[in-house]
Scaffold this motif. Structure first.
Motif, PDB file in Angstrom:
ATOM      1  N   GLU A 183       0.826  -1.195   0.000  1.00 29.40           N
ATOM      2  CA  GLU A 183       0.000   0.000   0.000  1.00 29.40           C
ATOM      3  C   GLU A 183       0.867   1.255   0.000  1.00 29.40           C
ATOM      4  O   GLU A 183       0.573   2.237  -0.690  1.00 29.40           O
ATOM      5  CB  GLU A 183      -0.921  -0.004   1.215  1.00 29.40           C
ATOM      6  N   ALA A 184       1.935   1.228   0.803  1.00 24.50           N
ATOM      7  CA  ALA A 184       2.833   2.379   0.866  1.00 24.50           C
ATOM      8  C   ALA A 184       3.528   2.599  -0.470  1.00 24.50           C
ATOM      9  O   ALA A 184       3.588   3.728  -0.985  1.00 24.50           O
ATOM     10  CB  ALA A 184       3.855   2.177   1.981  1.00 24.50           C
ATOM     11  N   ARG A 185       4.049   1.540  -1.046  1.00 22.84           N
ATOM     12  CA  ARG A 185       4.754   1.676  -2.326  1.00 22.84           C
ATOM     13  C   ARG A 185       3.816   2.191  -3.411  1.00 22.84           C
ATOM     14  O   ARG A 185       4.208   3.007  -4.246  1.00 22.84           O
ATOM     15  CB  ARG A 185       5.344   0.325  -2.756  1.00 22.84           C
ATOM     16  N   ALA A 186       2.578   1.705  -3.414  1.00 27.61           N
ATOM     17  CA  ALA A 186       1.611   2.150  -4.423  1.00 27.61           C
ATOM     18  C   ALA A 186       1.330   3.641  -4.304  1.00 27.61           C
ATOM     19  O   ALA A 186       1.003   4.302  -5.292  1.00 27.61           O
ATOM     20  CB  ALA A 186       0.314   1.355  -4.295  1.00 27.61           C
ATOM     21  N   ALA A 187       1.470   4.173  -3.082  1.00 31.76           N
ATOM     22  CA  ALA A 187       1.223   5.600  -2.855  1.00 31.76           C
ATOM     23  C   ALA A 187       2.481   6.444  -3.039  1.00 31.76           C
ATOM     24  O   ALA A 187       2.445   7.654  -2.827  1.00 31.76           O
ATOM     25  CB  ALA A 187       0.668   5.802  -1.449  1.00 31.76           C
ATOM     26  N   GLY A 188       3.574   5.823  -3.424  1.00 36.79           N
ATOM     27  CA  GLY A 188       4.813   6.555  -3.635  1.00 36.79           C
ATOM     28  C   GLY A 188       5.646   6.752  -2.393  1.00 36.79           C
ATOM     29  O   GLY A 188       6.571   7.574  -2.381  1.00 36.79           O
ATOM     30  N   VAL A 189       5.340   6.010  -1.325  1.00 40.98           N
ATOM     31  CA  VAL A 189       6.095   6.124  -0.073  1.00 40.98           C
ATOM     32  C   VAL A 189       7.346   5.263  -0.163  1.00 40.98           C
ATOM     33  O   VAL A 189       7.276   4.074  -0.477  1.00 40.98           O
ATOM     34  CB  VAL A 189       5.227   5.688   1.123  1.00 40.98           C
ATOM     35  N   THR A 190       8.491   5.866   0.116  1.00 41.26           N
ATOM     36  CA  THR A 190       9.751   5.136   0.053  1.00 41.26           C
ATOM     37  C   THR A 190      10.435   4.992   1.405  1.00 41.26           C
ATOM     38  O   THR A 190      11.429   4.280   1.523  1.00 41.26           O
ATOM     39  CB  THR A 190      10.728   5.825  -0.916  1.00 41.26           C
ATOM     40  N   ALA A 191       9.923   5.667   2.429  1.00 41.82           N
ATOM     41  CA  ALA A 191      10.486   5.558   3.773  1.00 41.82           C
ATOM     42  C   ALA A 191       9.405   5.875   4.791  1.00 41.82           C
ATOM     43  O   ALA A 191       8.468   6.634   4.504  1.00 41.82           O
ATOM     44  CB  ALA A 191      11.667   6.509   3.950  1.00 41.82           C
ATOM     45  N   THR A 192       9.540   5.300   5.985  1.00 42.86           N
ATOM     46  CA  THR A 192       8.532   5.491   7.016  1.00 42.86           C
ATOM     47  C   THR A 192       9.191   5.679   8.379  1.00 42.86           C
ATOM     48  O   THR A 192      10.368   5.386   8.567  1.00 42.86           O
ATOM     49  CB  THR A 192       7.577   4.282   7.119  1.00 42.86           C
ATOM     50  N   VAL A 193       8.371   6.163   9.315  1.00 46.24           N
ATOM     51  CA  VAL A 193       8.740   6.203  10.725  1.00 46.24           C
ATOM     52  C   VAL A 193       7.751   5.315  11.474  1.00 46.24           C
ATOM     53  O   VAL A 193       6.537   5.543  11.422  1.00 46.24           O
ATOM     54  CB  VAL A 193       8.716   7.635  11.292  1.00 46.24           C
ATOM     55  N   LEU A 194       8.284   4.302  12.144  1.00 49.49           N
ATOM     56  CA  LEU A 194       7.479   3.352  12.902  1.00 49.49           C
ATOM     57  C   LEU A 194       7.347   3.865  14.336  1.00 49.49           C
ATOM     58  O   LEU A 194       8.348   4.122  15.001  1.00 49.49           O
ATOM     59  CB  LEU A 194       8.159   1.978  12.874  1.00 49.49           C
ATOM     60  N   VAL A 195       6.115   4.004  14.809  1.00 48.94           N
ATOM     61  CA  VAL A 195       5.839   4.661  16.086  1.00 48.94           C
ATOM     62  C   VAL A 195       5.246   3.664  17.081  1.00 48.94           C
ATOM     63  O   VAL A 195       4.430   2.815  16.728  1.00 48.94           O
ATOM     64  CB  VAL A 195       4.875   5.847  15.881  1.00 48.94           C
ATOM     65  N   GLN A 196       5.671   3.809  18.339  1.00 51.15           N
ATOM     66  CA  GLN A 196       5.216   2.919  19.411  1.00 51.15           C
ATOM     67  C   GLN A 196       3.702   2.894  19.516  1.00 51.15           C
ATOM     68  O   GLN A 196       3.013   3.833  19.118  1.00 51.15           O
ATOM     69  CB  GLN A 196       5.833   3.334  20.744  1.00 51.15           C
ATOM     70  N   THR A 197       3.207   1.795  20.108  1.00 49.55           N
ATOM     71  CA  THR A 197       1.766   1.640  20.274  1.00 49.55           C
ATOM     72  C   THR A 197       1.352   1.507  21.726  1.00 49.55           C
ATOM     73  O   THR A 197       0.278   1.964  22.097  1.00 49.55           O
ATOM     74  CB  THR A 197       1.251   0.403  19.513  1.00 49.55           C
ATOM     75  N   ILE A 198       2.176   0.857  22.546  1.00 53.73           N
ATOM     76  CA  ILE A 198       1.791   0.615  23.935  1.00 53.73           C
ATOM     77  C   ILE A 198       2.966   0.890  24.861  1.00 53.73           C
ATOM     78  O   ILE A 198       4.115   0.976  24.426  1.00 53.73           O
ATOM     79  CB  ILE A 198       1.285  -0.830  24.158  1.00 53.73           C
TER      80      ILE A 198
END
Length: 307
Positions: free
Chosen positions: A48-63
């Motif tokens: 989904e990210a690649r299809a939207a042109g996203v090439t990098a992300t920041v992974l954020v804590q959940t709990i």
């Protein structure tokens, strides 16, 4: 819009993953959140990210579990998508500095870019400026990390106070401070946003908006007054896009979230859009991307997305 190339170089500055067989997400309760009660992995996000042109992300804590952050750093170490991790530690513990140094030493530790705590769940609206919390925030600044603020509008006053007291720490406001989009109210949220944005050590994420709106009937016009407020207050150079996947799925697909952000920023110049979709996240979090990003390409106007 899935499958359409939106241009290279987008950074998604806010998303999550979880595996319920490893650890329960105890905040996922009740029938409304039932769609989130399953595993969400990078393998789910990546197409989904690649299809939207996203090439990098920041992974954020959940709990609030100390074990989650080293797990996320290991994920980043083996991923060509995750460029940074915003983790969690007990901000009020006396050994915060030692904990941060330890996280830097684990596999993937070089991907640690920030910390956060679910302040939104704290009963004391002044929690951020308690002496022990300020001590922890000082340690985060000393480690060269940033601090993500997940607060509700009534807690913005304390966020402003903390940012004033710690000018050497960059505060990143998640989800615009969770404004009441569903009700259409702007005050007093907007005034508090302007006060926070007046401080040069603050940044805001254009994220989490669809789940603060009516999940079943939101339109971009519902979101626009809030996006316009933060764009005017912070400016594109201190605003960054985030999907808040998979939480966004309660109200919209990944593609719809990206499309809404593009529509709300369509009036910006190419350089300003590049800041929102890439540059601000890279500068704020000190991300190292695998290839120099290009400014996001313009796309034709889309139909207003809704859940």
């Amino acid at each position: 819009m899935t499958g359409v190339d939106h241009g290279p170089g987008i950074v998604d500055a806010h998303h999550h993953v979880w595996d319920l067989s490893v650890r329960d997400q105890d905040w996922i309760t009740g029938p409304e959140l039932a769609p989130l009660r399953r595993d969400f992995t990078l393998a789910d996000l990546a197409p989904e990210a690649r299809a939207a042109g996203v090439t990098a992300t920041v992974l954020v804590q959940t709990i609030t579990a100390a074990e989650e952050t080293p797990e996320f750093l290991a994920v980043a170490a083996h991923s060509d998508l995750v460029a940074g991790v915003v983790g969690w530690t007990d901000l009020t513990a006396p050994d915060v500095a030692d904990t941060l140094a330890g996280l830097r030493a684990v596999p993937g530790g070089e991907h640690l870019v920030g910390m956060r705590h679910q302040v939104q769940g704290e009963p004391d609206p002044r929690w951020l400026v308690l002496p022990e919390a300020l001590r922890g925030l000082t340690a985060i600044a000393g480690a060269g990390l940033v601090y993500d603020l997940v607060v509700r509008p009534h807690q913005l006053a304390a966020a402003i106070d903390a940012a004033q007291r710690l000018p050497g720490l960059t505060f990143v406001l998640d989800h615009l401070g969770k404004p009441p989009i569903a009700s259409g109210e702007l005050a007093p949220w907007a005034e508090r946003i302007r006060r926070l944005a007046a401080l040069p050590n603050t940044v805001c994420k254009l994220s989490g908006m669809v789940t603060e709106a009516d999940w079943n009937s939101w339109t971009v016009d519902d979101l626009r007054p809030y996006a316009d407020t933060v764009l005017d207050a912070f400016g594109p150079g201190r605003l960054m896009f985030g999907s808040d996947w998979p939480v966004c799925r309660l109200a919209a697909t990944y593609a719809e979230v990206v499309a809404a952000a593009r529509e709300m920023t369509a009036g910006l110049s190419p350089a300003e859009r590049h800041d929102v979709f890439t540059g601000t996240a890279v500068r704020t979090y000190g991300l190292t991307l695998t290839a120099p990003p290009d400014p996001p390409q313009d796309t034709p106007p889309q139909d207003t997305p809704c859940a």
